[in-house]
Design an enzyme around this catalytic site. Structure first.
Site, PDB file in Angstrom:
ATOM      1  N   SER A 117      -9.776  -0.569   7.250  1.00  0.00           N
ATOM      2  CA  SER A 117      -9.171  -0.383   5.926  1.00  0.00           C
ATOM      3  C   SER A 117      -8.463  -1.598   5.342  1.00  0.00           C
ATOM      4  O   SER A 117      -8.094  -1.581   4.171  1.00  0.00           O
ATOM      5  CB  SER A 117      -8.191   0.790   5.950  1.00  0.00           C
ATOM      6  OG  SER A 117      -8.894   1.999   5.884  1.00  0.00           O
ATOM      7  N   SER A 156      -9.622   1.671   3.032  1.00  0.00           N
ATOM      8  CA  SER A 156      -8.763   2.416   2.136  1.00  0.00           C
ATOM      9  C   SER A 156      -7.716   1.564   1.417  1.00  0.00           C
ATOM     10  O   SER A 156      -7.133   2.024   0.448  1.00  0.00           O
ATOM     11  CB  SER A 156      -8.045   3.517   2.909  1.00  0.00           C
ATOM     12  OG  SER A 156      -7.170   2.933   3.869  1.00  0.00           O
ATOM     13  N   LYS A 215       0.849  -1.199   0.000  1.00  0.00           N
ATOM     14  CA  LYS A 215       0.000   0.000   0.000  1.00  0.00           C
ATOM     15  C   LYS A 215       0.881   1.244   0.000  1.00  0.00           C
ATOM     16  O   LYS A 215       1.887   1.292   0.708  1.00  0.00           O
ATOM     17  CB  LYS A 215      -0.877  -0.037   1.257  1.00  0.00           C
ATOM     18  CG  LYS A 215      -1.953   1.035   1.339  1.00  0.00           C
ATOM     19  CD  LYS A 215      -2.778   0.860   2.618  1.00  0.00           C
ATOM     20  CE  LYS A 215      -3.914   1.858   2.727  1.00  0.00           C
ATOM     21  NZ  LYS A 215      -4.702   1.659   3.964  1.00  0.00           N
TER      22      LYS A 215
END
Lengths: 97, 477
Positions: B178, B154, B79
């Site tokens: 997330s 996210s 990420k």
């Protein structure tokens, strides 16, 4: 309802420049979110200890000693600085001459 | 080579039995990214050179007859709020568009030691603030199951990348769901570890008392392998604690197990299809011998407010570092502006609408006159939520619940209404507030889209969660 003046004050505290349009929209959105937060008022938590820590933590100390970094590492950090002179980071004037 | 079907152990076997080389494997994944990512848009950057040089190192070790670890040569995605030295790290924000990381996050350092291969950096909601990955300043990621739908957020890029076979496993971060919610939306396994288990050093901070890094993987076994590699005390994150190496789980079979079902998670707000899918799994697990016990977590309905007050407050403080002076986007070179104007303009231009909204909310909640009404109160409510879980865990081993009240929603469906978007997190935020470990396990489908089961455990009992999750994984297979 949060007022336009309040939004401007908070934006200044937060160091955010907002357009007039953003201020209007932000006022509406924040008001509805803050209204939603009001549900917490149903609870009496006056006698409750706040949960700042979830796991047993204690202060972690280390010696206050400068660590020598190699030049490559320093260059890596300095390469990201938007405005510099030599190995110094340039900032705006904060004291009037 | 069909990389979509590969797991960590399959890769390890392939490498050690010389069915394929690490370089061939990495090239196959890079090819998969080339063919898939045009439609998925999971990646912000693909680091082909780094990946191939890491793969070569593994091939060299193998040709020298050296032993390699399970993660050696395993192609992973990361990420883009986790720092990999000399690669850009943007947090999907314009303010960090050209920022290049000068150091490795601790979890990256640990994966490098195991000789994992990094394929690239994945898309996220700006600064991990969002539940759909639509808040990225750069691109919208699509759900591999239905390209018109969001992958969740996210960590939407990481979840979509694993789901579409563009990488074997990925790292995400979880502040209020997330990792788990995108895992649920994309049909992969996502683990949020116990707070303090995985170092946050090198993770771009959102809310420091809630953030945790964790794996997104194809199956439970892979989740455990990646988790074991990245966990552990780190002098660079003073909130990390020493945990024993995964102690053997006490559960040997499902009949040893008492599973708590919190009634608050099955009431108002949950989609009928999701509810039925989860209830069906619970029935099956009960049929296999587990004891099911209804429990109550009475403060659940206050969790979302508590979470959004605490997380935005911490965010407003954490994001103060983006001042345009030391790194990132800046207009300090503009001769006209003074110090204050420099800050205002840099941040006004650099942050997107959701990040501004949260900084504003947090600044408001912490400002003079409001601190007690919002921040302090939210922290007290947090205590009540923590106590709910402690009480429940006196009589159950794990808790089963849905991850999300809905399946993946349509792109654009909630983005205009921030409060509606926040409600997507209703079942995931309590776990962060209480610091507990929880895993999202793909267990069923509703409307032809994946549904995740959330398995929550006691603090530091990830081993228990993995054992239970593997039982359920076998049952639903």
């Amino acid at each position: 309802m949060i007022t336009e003046e309040e939004i401007k004050d908070v934006a200044k505290l937060a160091r955010l420049e907002l357009s007039q349009e953003e201020i209007k929209k932000m006022g509406k959105e924040l008001s509805s979110i803050l209204d939603f937060f009001k549900s917490l008022d149903e609870l009496d938590v006056s006698q409750v200890t706040p949960a700042f820590y979830l796991i047993p933590l204690k202060n972690v100390m280390r010696e206050d000693k400068a660590e020598k970094k190699d030049k490559k590492e320093i260059d890596r950090i300095l390469s990201q600085v938007p405005s510099k002179e030599g190995k110094y980071i340039k900032v705006k004037e904060i004291l009037k001459q | 080579m069909k990389v979509e079907d590969l797991t960590i152990k399959k890769i390890h076997r392939g490498l050690t039995e010389k069915t394929f080389s690490a370089t061939e494997l990495t090239r196959a994944y890079l090819g998969r990214i080339k063919s898939q990512d045009e439609k998925i848009s999971a990646f912000l950057e693909v680091c082909e050179n780094l990946a191939l040089s890491q793969a070569k190192e593994v091939d060299d070790l193998i040709s020298q007859g050296k032993e390699i670890s399970l993660l050696s040569g395993v192609p992973m995605a990361v990420k883009d709020n986790i720092l990999i030295r000399d690669l850009k790290c943007t947090a999907s924000s314009k303010i960090l568009e050209n920022y290049q990381a000068s150091f490795d996050a601790t979890c990256i350092k640990r994966l490098r030691e195991k000789k994992a291969v990094f394929l690239g950096k994945t898309n996220l909601d700006e600064f991990a603030m969002g539940s759909s990955t639509e808040n990225s300043a750069f691109k919208i990621t699509h759900n591999p199951y239905d390209l018109n739908r969001v992958p969740g957020g996210s960590s939407g890029g990481s979840a979509a990348a694993v789901s579409s076979g563009e990488c074997c496993s990925a790292l995400g971060s979880d502040t209020g769901g997330s990792i788990r919610q995108p895992a649920s939306f994309c049909g992969v396994v996502g683990l949020k570890p116990t707070y303090g288990t995985v170092s946050r050093y090198g993770l771009i901070a959102f809310a420091s008392s809630l953030d945790q890094i964790g794996p997104l993987t194809k199956n439970v076994e892979d989740s455990q392998i990646v988790f074991e590699a990245i966990k552990g005390k780190d002098p660079l994150d003073s909130t990390t604690v020493e945990t024993q190496s995964l102690s053997h789980s006490v559960t040997k079979s499902l009949s040893d197990l008492v599973i708590g079902i919190p009634k608050e998670y099955f009431g108002k707000g949950i989609d009928k299809e999701v509810k039925e899918a989860i209830e069906k799994i619970i029935k099956k697990v009960e049929g296999e011998g587990a004891r099911i016990e209804e429990i109550s977590l009475p403060h659940t309905k206050y969790a979302l407010s508590s979470y959004y007050i605490i997380s935005t407050s911490e965010a407003s403080s954490n994001l103060a570092r983006f001042d345009g002076i030391r790194y990132g986007m800046s207009n300090v070179k503009c001769q006209m502006s003074n110090l204050l104007e420099g800050y205002l303009k840099t941040r006004g231009e650099g942050f997107g609408p959701e990040v501004k909204r949260r900084i504003m909310l947090g600044t408001y909640a912490l400002s003079a006159g409001y601190y007690e009404a919002y921040y302090l109160k939210a922290q007290k409510v947090r205590t009540k939520i923590l106590e709910d879980f402690e009480k429940a865990f006196e009589k159950v081993n794990v808790i089963f619940a849905p991850v999300s009240p809905t399946v993946a929603f349509k792109i654009g469906e909630k983005i205009e209404d921030p409060l509606k978007m926040y409600l997507s997190d209703i079942f995931t935020v309590p776990v962060n507030l209480a610091g507990l470990p929880a895993l999202s396990l793909p267990c069923s489908e509703a409307k032809n889209l994946p549904v995740g089961l959330q398995i929550t455990g006691k603090p530091f009992q990830e081993s228990e969660i993995f054992t239970v999750a593997e039982f359920v994984e076998k049952i639903v297979a």
